[in-house]
Design a protein around this motif. Sequence first.
Motif: not given
Lengths: 432, 162
Positions: B86, A189-190, A221, A153, B89-90
């Motif tokens: 996310r 995101s993230f 996330e 991650t 993307y992964r």
Amino acid sequence: MAQTLVQKIIAKAAGCATVNPGDMVTCGVDLLMLHDGSGPRRLLPQLKKLQAGLWDASKIVIITDHFTPPADQESAAMLKLTRDFVKDYGIENFHDMQGICHVVLPEFGYLKPGMFVCGGDSHSPTGGAFGCYMAGYGWTDVAGIAVTGETWTVVPQTIRINLSGRFAPCVSAKDIMLLLCRTLGMNNSFKVVEYGGEMIAGLSVQERMVLTNMATELGCETGMIAADEVMLGHIRDHGGVVDNDALAWSSDADAGYEAVHAIDVTALVPQVAAPHSPANSAPVVEYSGVDVDQCYIGACTGAKLEDLRMAAQILKGRRVSPKTRLLVAPASAITLKDAVADGTLQILTEAGAILLPTACGACAGLGAGVLAEGEVCISSTSRNFKGRMGHVESHVYLASPYTVAASALAGHVMDPRDIMAGTMGVGNEVLS
Amino acid sequence: MSRRAWVYGDDVNTDLLAPGYCLKLPIEEMAPHCLEAHDPNFAGNVRTGDVFVAGENLGLGSSREYAAAVLKYLGIRVILAKSFARIFYRNALNVGVPALFFPQAAEIKIGDDLDVDLIHGTIRNKTSGKNYSVKVIPPRLMEIIDSGGLIPHLEKQFARGK
């Protein structure tokens, strides 16, 4: 160096003293959760390809909820495959048709503060209500974790939401999230969203789960809440064992947040998100009067015991309008049992609610309760993307269980505060 | 090889890419339904080697890996977007399709001929003549792409370990 909660958990999982946002690290996984949709049916061929076994069967939980109960032969085959897999691979943590994975996990005390948990489902952030890191993964990531027990991650930045005040009647955590989908947008995101502030201390665990559950819709996330006595009590009550230092799982006072937002919920009013995005939300009055063919109370987001109780408060002694239908799919077997025991279910069914099986169901366009072309639904679920709950040309409004129940009485989108105040418009045949 | 761009806006979600009612189907039966609610021309006309270009938050929503896998199945070899959800993307990297953050995605027009260099992080639009530089995929994740996805990457690792 001051650390946020997510930094602390990732640091521990990665075996580092501290980590910084932006670091790419490898984390050891404490628990992996799979369901029938993304689990064994996808994992088995990959295990065979890799000629590998599971890293640790005791750290894997499998819950069937997407294709349950099987309504066709394909679903039945997937469930059989899942059960065979569980036997063949010696998985003891198996919950078959006992409810939706995100609700079942904490019912059995699997989650506790400080854990690094991976789930094969996008609403895995729900688990963050228990002080752990829990994020969603696709099935190849899941296969990698199942085999190696670790994953990469990038340490995320944290957005902090400080909540204060008290809910007005007929307002709930769902309304906070529909508001946040509008104000923060769905493209975080993230990043991680962390909820805190004095209001959290008085918020029930099930309502906290709505906040973390819909961190998914913010694009985060995961969603996180620091450990407190309410959380630890809930975990112990459900058979979980809590570490002595569990309360240490919180952000340091001077931790660096990417952004801090304050919300006083006292002034919050019921929110409704119009098709086809959770971010398309507004105060309920904006959509009041929109006719609804179906009212749906279901899913990990909106069908836990407290959600059903909210609906019951509105429906008690009243009848669902003949202009619509109210479908209720309790989020778990335990939810259903508790709703029978405390009389909630009787209130719902006497009002005319139709009881559906405990499963993900129509929320994901699966199972019972999907929509026909042109139909309009108001739903206590979390997503209203085009085609999500059935036909591509169907329309879903998102709202709290209060607002869905009120709309069921009226046959159109309805402000639940008007029902509670007894001021529903003349000409409605629904008031008892 | 054709590198035609298919260009979409913001918030192309997983329900559009892989509709829920198709999740029981094998990928070859699901593929014709990819984006059917958004662009019914896509699934029938996309060709091997094409580039998928999108705006913000591509792949928001579900964790369903079909959303990325179906693009690969239909022939997409590179995904460019202003930003990604996310999990999507992964998933894209895990099925072996490179996904690049491309802030100028809106400058690309449908059908533009794109040349994407993953190593140097350059995009050449042969139709407009414009060149762009983008962030390369981190080396550790590029290893996954080079192996063809996470499973073949693990296969290699395991073979080395034996």
